[in-house]
Design an enzyme around this catalytic site. Structure first.
Site, mmCIF file in Angstrom:
data_model
loop_
_atom_site.group_PDB
_atom_site.id
_atom_site.type_symbol
_atom_site.label_atom_id
_atom_site.label_comp_id
_atom_site.label_asym_id
_atom_site.label_seq_id
_atom_site.Cartn_x
_atom_site.Cartn_y
_atom_site.Cartn_z
ATOM 1 N N LYS A 13 7.485 0.433 3.262
ATOM 2 C CA LYS A 13 7.818 -0.640 2.312
ATOM 3 C C LYS A 13 9.291 -0.575 1.909
ATOM 4 O O LYS A 13 9.998 -1.581 1.946
ATOM 5 C CB LYS A 13 6.924 -0.541 1.050
ATOM 6 C CG LYS A 13 5.430 -0.630 1.344
ATOM 7 C CD LYS A 13 4.582 -0.583 0.083
ATOM 8 C CE LYS A 13 4.657 0.731 -0.665
ATOM 9 N NZ LYS A 13 4.089 1.888 0.072
ATOM 10 N N ARG A 88 -0.755 -2.574 -8.179
ATOM 11 C CA ARG A 88 -1.527 -1.569 -7.454
ATOM 12 C C ARG A 88 -2.952 -1.455 -7.947
ATOM 13 O O ARG A 88 -3.713 -0.620 -7.472
ATOM 14 C CB ARG A 88 -0.879 -0.201 -7.639
ATOM 15 C CG ARG A 88 0.060 0.151 -6.523
ATOM 16 C CD ARG A 88 0.459 1.604 -6.693
ATOM 17 N NE ARG A 88 1.869 1.703 -6.557
ATOM 18 C CZ ARG A 88 2.470 2.457 -5.644
ATOM 19 N NH1 ARG A 88 1.788 3.204 -4.839
ATOM 20 N NH2 ARG A 88 3.759 2.473 -5.553
ATOM 21 N N ARG A 127 9.780 12.706 5.669
ATOM 22 C CA ARG A 127 10.775 11.932 4.921
ATOM 23 C C ARG A 127 11.745 12.856 4.184
ATOM 24 O O ARG A 127 11.344 13.857 3.602
ATOM 25 C CB ARG A 127 10.085 11.017 3.906
ATOM 26 C CG ARG A 127 11.103 10.285 3.004
ATOM 27 C CD ARG A 127 10.528 9.126 2.240
ATOM 28 N NE ARG A 127 9.305 9.448 1.542
ATOM 29 C CZ ARG A 127 8.478 8.537 1.036
ATOM 30 N NH1 ARG A 127 8.759 7.254 1.165
ATOM 31 N NH2 ARG A 127 7.375 8.909 0.429
ATOM 32 N N ARG A 155 10.808 14.391 -1.550
ATOM 33 C CA ARG A 155 10.220 13.921 -2.805
ATOM 34 C C ARG A 155 9.141 14.904 -3.254
ATOM 35 O O ARG A 155 8.427 15.470 -2.426
ATOM 36 C CB ARG A 155 9.598 12.537 -2.576
ATOM 37 C CG ARG A 155 10.488 11.405 -3.063
ATOM 38 C CD ARG A 155 10.035 10.057 -2.603
ATOM 39 N NE ARG A 155 8.673 9.705 -2.996
ATOM 40 C CZ ARG A 155 8.126 8.513 -2.775
ATOM 41 N NH1 ARG A 155 8.833 7.568 -2.164
ATOM 42 N NH2 ARG A 155 6.900 8.249 -3.147
ATOM 43 N N ARG A 166 -2.770 10.323 -2.920
ATOM 44 C CA ARG A 166 -2.174 8.984 -3.047
ATOM 45 C C ARG A 166 -2.915 7.976 -2.177
ATOM 46 O O ARG A 166 -3.172 6.836 -2.594
ATOM 47 C CB ARG A 166 -0.691 9.030 -2.657
ATOM 48 C CG ARG A 166 0.169 9.757 -3.676
ATOM 49 C CD ARG A 166 1.454 10.289 -3.077
ATOM 50 N NE ARG A 166 2.343 9.259 -2.571
ATOM 51 C CZ ARG A 166 3.389 9.510 -1.779
ATOM 52 N NH1 ARG A 166 3.656 10.747 -1.410
ATOM 53 N NH2 ARG A 166 4.158 8.528 -1.372
HETATM 54 P P1 AP5 Z 1 9.328 4.392 3.388
HETATM 55 O O1 AP5 Z 1 9.979 3.121 3.751
HETATM 56 O O2 AP5 Z 1 10.002 5.279 2.409
HETATM 57 O O3 AP5 Z 1 7.779 4.151 2.978
HETATM 58 P P2 AP5 Z 1 7.125 3.506 1.669
HETATM 59 O O4 AP5 Z 1 6.069 2.570 2.101
HETATM 60 O O5 AP5 Z 1 8.181 2.993 0.754
HETATM 61 O O6 AP5 Z 1 6.400 4.804 1.095
HETATM 62 P P3 AP5 Z 1 6.321 5.359 -0.391
HETATM 63 O O7 AP5 Z 1 5.907 6.802 -0.243
HETATM 64 O O8 AP5 Z 1 7.568 5.081 -1.147
HETATM 65 O O9 AP5 Z 1 5.134 4.540 -0.972
HETATM 66 P P4 AP5 Z 1 4.256 4.846 -2.210
HETATM 67 O O10 AP5 Z 1 3.663 3.540 -2.487
HETATM 68 O O11 AP5 Z 1 3.313 5.967 -2.007
HETATM 69 O O12 AP5 Z 1 5.299 5.412 -3.294
HETATM 70 P P5 AP5 Z 1 6.062 4.742 -4.520
HETATM 71 O O13 AP5 Z 1 7.407 5.329 -4.566
HETATM 72 O O14 AP5 Z 1 5.904 3.290 -4.510
HETATM 73 O O15 AP5 Z 1 9.105 5.203 4.774
HETATM 74 C C1 AP5 Z 1 8.491 6.481 4.783
HETATM 75 C C2 AP5 Z 1 9.162 7.350 5.870
HETATM 76 O O16 AP5 Z 1 8.889 6.794 7.156
HETATM 77 C C3 AP5 Z 1 10.696 7.427 5.752
HETATM 78 O O17 AP5 Z 1 11.105 8.700 6.149
HETATM 79 C C4 AP5 Z 1 11.185 6.354 6.758
HETATM 80 O O18 AP5 Z 1 12.460 6.672 7.294
HETATM 81 C C5 AP5 Z 1 10.096 6.407 7.820
HETATM 82 N N1 AP5 Z 1 9.824 5.100 8.436
HETATM 83 C C6 AP5 Z 1 9.752 3.897 7.809
HETATM 84 N N2 AP5 Z 1 9.438 2.922 8.693
HETATM 85 C C7 AP5 Z 1 9.292 3.540 9.899
HETATM 86 C C8 AP5 Z 1 8.945 3.070 11.214
HETATM 87 N N3 AP5 Z 1 8.699 1.754 11.440
HETATM 88 N N4 AP5 Z 1 8.863 3.971 12.223
HETATM 89 C C9 AP5 Z 1 9.094 5.302 11.997
HETATM 90 N N5 AP5 Z 1 9.438 5.809 10.775
HETATM 91 C C10 AP5 Z 1 9.519 4.934 9.731
HETATM 92 O O19 AP5 Z 1 5.211 5.304 -5.753
HETATM 93 C C11 AP5 Z 1 5.239 6.678 -6.072
HETATM 94 C C12 AP5 Z 1 4.293 6.968 -7.222
HETATM 95 O O20 AP5 Z 1 4.724 6.254 -8.391
HETATM 96 C C13 AP5 Z 1 2.837 6.547 -7.029
HETATM 97 O O21 AP5 Z 1 2.094 7.508 -6.304
HETATM 98 C C14 AP5 Z 1 2.381 6.417 -8.488
HETATM 99 O O22 AP5 Z 1 2.146 7.683 -9.036
HETATM 100 C C15 AP5 Z 1 3.594 5.830 -9.158
HETATM 101 N N6 AP5 Z 1 3.550 4.349 -9.160
HETATM 102 C C16 AP5 Z 1 4.411 3.502 -8.536
HETATM 103 N N7 AP5 Z 1 4.047 2.223 -8.708
HETATM 104 C C17 AP5 Z 1 2.927 2.245 -9.465
HETATM 105 C C18 AP5 Z 1 2.069 1.235 -9.961
HETATM 106 N N8 AP5 Z 1 2.279 -0.070 -9.714
HETATM 107 N N9 AP5 Z 1 0.991 1.631 -10.699
HETATM 108 C C19 AP5 Z 1 0.767 2.929 -10.966
HETATM 109 N N10 AP5 Z 1 1.530 3.927 -10.522
HETATM 110 C C20 AP5 Z 1 2.613 3.597 -9.769
HETATM 111 MG MG MG Z 2 8.836 3.464 -1.187
#
Ligand code: AP5
Ligand code: MG
Length: 208
Positions: A13, A88, A127, A155, A166
């Site tokens: 994402k 979410r 990552r 992270r 997660r």
């Molecule tokens: P990346 O692009 O970083 O993936 P992402 O989908 O952004 O993954 P996240 O881990 O950020 O998602 P998440 O939803 O778990 O975490 P968030 O920060 O939102 O890519 C991942 C890796 O793969 C990178 O190394 C990249 O280089 C590589 N990559 C990407 N595309 C690729 C491809 N096509 N091919 C190969 N490699 C690739 O949330 C974190 C925490 O915050 C949650 O767990 C929760 O505790 C809290 N939180 C956030 N939002 C809420 C909410 N709305 N409600 C409640 N809690 C929340």
């Molecule tokens: Mg992200």
């Protein structure tokens, strides 16, 4: 343009959001990034969110929704936005829906990024993030340049065990918001199991 970006942890994402927001000149709002900034700054919001994030749990709905609504009220959001990681839960989807209806706004598209579990775990554990710039890398798929490699970090929630927690939350809570958008014809499913360039092409096609 107003977009929602939904997908499991590690789906790509953040990686794709950068490209989309550059092309459409809209604001990238990542709730995860906002929490990590608050944690780094040591604010009360950051202290509250930290314990949930570390164990792979969701931050309570009222905390997240309050933060998102404040952000959406800022001037730069008038040109459009992409919400990455919100809503979410069904309660978050309902809150967003009410707020948009109140302000006479609509969502143009909901992008769902789909990637198999075994690919997700490899993306999460590989990552790395540059703490100086926030730039996201991957040990195999996007290695950091030599002058950056010495300072990249993982992270706190990118262990395999926390990833499993997660993912469980994603399946149990987040997937249940999909029918809400699908029934309105807003949902586009995107195959995220391809090279970033190909995934971007599929997204741009879906967005017309
Ligand atoms: P990346 O692009 O970083 O993936 P992402 O989908 O952004 O993954 P996240 O881990 O950020 O998602 P998440 O939803 O778990 O975490 P968030 O920060 O939102 O890519 C991942 C890796 O793969 C990178 O190394 C990249 O280089 C590589 N990559 C990407 N595309 C690729 C491809 N096509 N091919 C190969 N490699 C690739 O949330 C974190 C925490 O915050 C949650 O767990 C929760 O505790 C809290 N939180 C956030 N939002 C809420 C909410 N709305 N409600 C409640 N809690 C929340
Ligand atoms: Mg992200």
């Amino acid at each position: 343009m107003r977009l929602l970006f939904i997908g499991p942890p590690g789906a790509g994402k953040g990686t794709q959001a950068e490209r989309i927001c550059r092309r459409y000149e809209i604001v990238h709002i990542s709730t995860g990034d906002m929490f990590r900034e608050a944690i780094a700054a040591g604010t009360p919001l950051g202290r509250e969110a930290d314990e949930y994030i570390r164990r792979g749990d969701l931050v309570p709905d009222d905390v997240v929704t309050g933060m998102v609504m404040q952000r959406l009220a800022q001037d730069d959001c008038a040109a459009g936005w992409l919400l990455d990681g919100y809503p979410r839960t069904p309660a978050q989807a309902a809150s967003l829906d009410r707020a948009l209806a109140d302000s006479g706004q609509t969502i143009d598209k909901v992008l769902l990024l789909e990637v198999p579990d075994e690919v997700l775990v490899e993306r999460i554990t590989g990552r790395r993030v540059d703490p100086a710039t926030g730039q996201v890398y991957h040990v195999k798929h996007r290695p950091p340049p030599p002058d950056v490699a010495g300072r990249v970090v993982q992270r706190a929630d990118d262990t395999e065990a926390t990833f499993r927690a997660r993912l469980k939350k994603y399946r149990a809570e987040t997937e249940s918001v999909l029918p809400f958008y699908e029934s309105r014809g807003l949902l586009s499913r995107i195959d995220g199991n391809a090279a970033p360039k190909q995934v971007a092409a599929a997204i741009f096609e879906a967005l017309g």
